[in-house]
Design a protein around this motif. Structure first.
Motif, PDB file in Angstrom:
ATOM      1  N   ASP A  91      48.496 -30.519 -37.397  1.00 23.95           N
ATOM      2  CA  ASP A  91      48.042 -30.079 -36.071  1.00 23.95           C
ATOM      3  C   ASP A  91      48.572 -28.689 -35.746  1.00 23.95           C
ATOM      4  N   GLU A 125      46.349 -25.380 -35.062  1.00 21.49           N
ATOM      5  CA  GLU A 125      46.523 -24.634 -33.813  1.00 21.49           C
ATOM      6  C   GLU A 125      46.809 -23.166 -34.106  1.00 21.49           C
ATOM      7  N   GLN A 182      43.622 -21.396 -35.279  1.00 27.93           N
ATOM      8  CA  GLN A 182      42.703 -21.103 -34.187  1.00 27.93           C
ATOM      9  C   GLN A 182      43.208 -19.952 -33.325  1.00 27.93           C
ATOM     10  N   THR A 183      44.517 -19.903 -33.114  1.00 30.91           N
ATOM     11  CA  THR A 183      45.099 -18.781 -32.369  1.00 30.91           C
ATOM     12  C   THR A 183      44.794 -17.463 -33.065  1.00 30.91           C
TER      13      THR A 183
END
Length: 450
Positions: free
Chosen positions: A367, A371, A374-375
């Motif tokens: 996860d 994350e 995507q950032t």
């Protein structure tokens, strides 16, 4: 996935291709081998006598996609009934070898990358004998050009842009990468073979040649009389002055002053560099078995922009490599936000069995990796799309590629590589034309021209 079609006689073979452009080139090679052995290439796998799935196994998600395609093909009526043969080719057999044969009983044959040239003989063995006459006349062979292992035939549909492989394999052994175990050691293809394939494409009307490999910048270094990528590109550009040439996948060490000068001095070589950096933290790059640092990469980007006018830069980055601290990730985010690149591809680290990084400590939670990836993507969009918008008002040439269903013409400028950098929408021209336009507007990575 893609399918190829022809009208040759004999039993039929369908090709399903997964993965990158290099796999597309390999499928074209296998298609030519099947044709040369007398097999007809069928568009619909459900109507074929044999289905060849050219798999990708670079990362776990690609392996899973390949398995899904294999199981889907195994469930088709012609295969499930035993009337059609199922052949698994490419990266998966190369990477997993005998283990795959034991586990994947749905397949009738396995063809690793190193055996793809033998596809005709493998098909013959599956069907109990050759479909071709022993003496294939010279006329039927005359239109086959086998360059760097690939082939182009006059009965294939014309593509305005074509990929040409200039080498295979890799010697870098980056700690996260399985390519050396799949493709083997690095080896350059001979200039005359590359040129023969380029000539065949150009003769058919191809307007852009995209040179690809696992490590394009190393081309020629392994020859008895070493050469360079710059020499290759200069030779091709001068022999075919009306053809665009583009090169992808150049490692940072492959960006030499000779190459920069060659690109800058030839109008038909795209001022475009695809340089996979993967990260900018020196310690993390060391763990990746790569050299470099943020300072070196900043200097490299500035040097390229100073040497090659209006250059386009693309890179790829990995988020969540084992041991990546918050501080190291923030450094990568800051680097992206500096806006040096026009395009940035981002991947979450994929833990691959058999690679050195698989056993590294401090593996990062899935996860968290997602994350962070995507950032980075959001930051890339924020820093790259303003660079794209700066093209508004500029004049440039666009290679017309096709029409949308509503009739809208589209193509690509030299600053847009196929499949990854978006399209340019235009109002006039024919497929295969190179038209001069002014950029009127942009939307994210797409451009509109007049």
């Amino acid at each position: 996935m893609t399918f190829e079609v022809s009208q040759n006689g004999g039993r039929s073979v369908a090709f399903i291709t997964l993965g990158c452009a290099k796999n597309e080139v390999d499928s074209e090679k296998m298609r030519a081998k099947a044709k040369a052995a007398g097999y007809r290439i069928e568009q619909d796998p459900e109507n074929a006598d044999a289905v060849v799935i050219n798999t990708c196994s670079f990362i776990q998600s690609a392996t899973e996609e390949s398995l899904e395609a294999i199981f889907e093909a195994a469930g088709m009526e012609n295969v499930a009934s035993g009337g059609a043969k199922l052949i698994v080719a490419g990266c998966m057999p190369a990477r997993y070898g005998d283990d795959l044969e034991v586990e994947l009983t749905e397949a009738d044959a396995f063809v690793p990358c190193s055996k793809e040239d033998d596809l005709g003989a493998i098909l013959d063995a599956l069907f109990g004998g050759s479909l071709k006459n022993a003496s294939l006349n010279s006329e039927s062979n005359a239109n086959v050009s086998s360059a760097s292992g690939e082939a182009v035939r006059e009965d294939e549909p014309v593509s305005v842009s074509a990929y040409v492989k200039i080498s295979d394999g890799c010697d870098r052994f980056c700690s996260y990468c399985a390519i050396p175990f799949i493709r083997g050691r690095y080896h350059s293809f001979a200039l005359q073979d590359i040129e023969r394939e380029v000539a065949a494409h150009v003769a058919k009307g191809t307007r852009e040649i995209v040179l690809i490999a696992q490590d394009t910048g190393r081309w020629g270094q392994d020859f008895k009389e070493p050469s360079t990528l710059a020499a290759l590109m200069g030779e091709l550009a001068e022999r075919y002055p009306s053809t665009w040439f583009r090169v992808m996948y150049i490692q940072p060490e492959g960006i030499t002053d000779e190459l920069l000068q060659t690109v800058a001095s030839h109008d038909n070589i795209c001022s475009y560099f695809d340089i996979p950096l993967q990260h900018v933290d020196k310690a993390l790059l060391h763990d990746m078995n790569r050299a470099g640092s943020r300072e070196k990469y900043l200097a490299l980007a500035e040097h390229i922009r100073a040497t090659v006018p209006e250059v386009t830069l693309r890179t790829t980055l990995i988020a969540g490599f084992p041991g990546e601290t918050e501080e190291q990730f923030e450094e990568l985010c800051d680097f992206v936000s500096e806006g040096l690149f026009d395009y940035i591809g981002v991947f979450a680290y994929s833990r691959e069995e058999g690679t050195a990084a698989y056993d590294l400590p401090d593996q990062i939670d899935e996860d968290v990796k997602a994350e962070r990836a995507q950032t980075l993507r959001d930051l890339a969009d924020a820093s790259c799309t303003p660079r794209i918008a700066q093209r508004i008002g500029r004049e440039m040439d666009v290679l017309v590629e096709g029409r949308e269903e509503d009739g809208q013409l589209f193509g690509r400028a030299m600053c847009q590589a196929p499949d990854v950098d978006g399209e340019t929408y235009i109002s006039a021209g024919n497929v295969g034309d190179i038209v001069h336009v002014r950029i009127a507007d942009t939307l994210l990575y797409e451009m509109e021209a007049e």
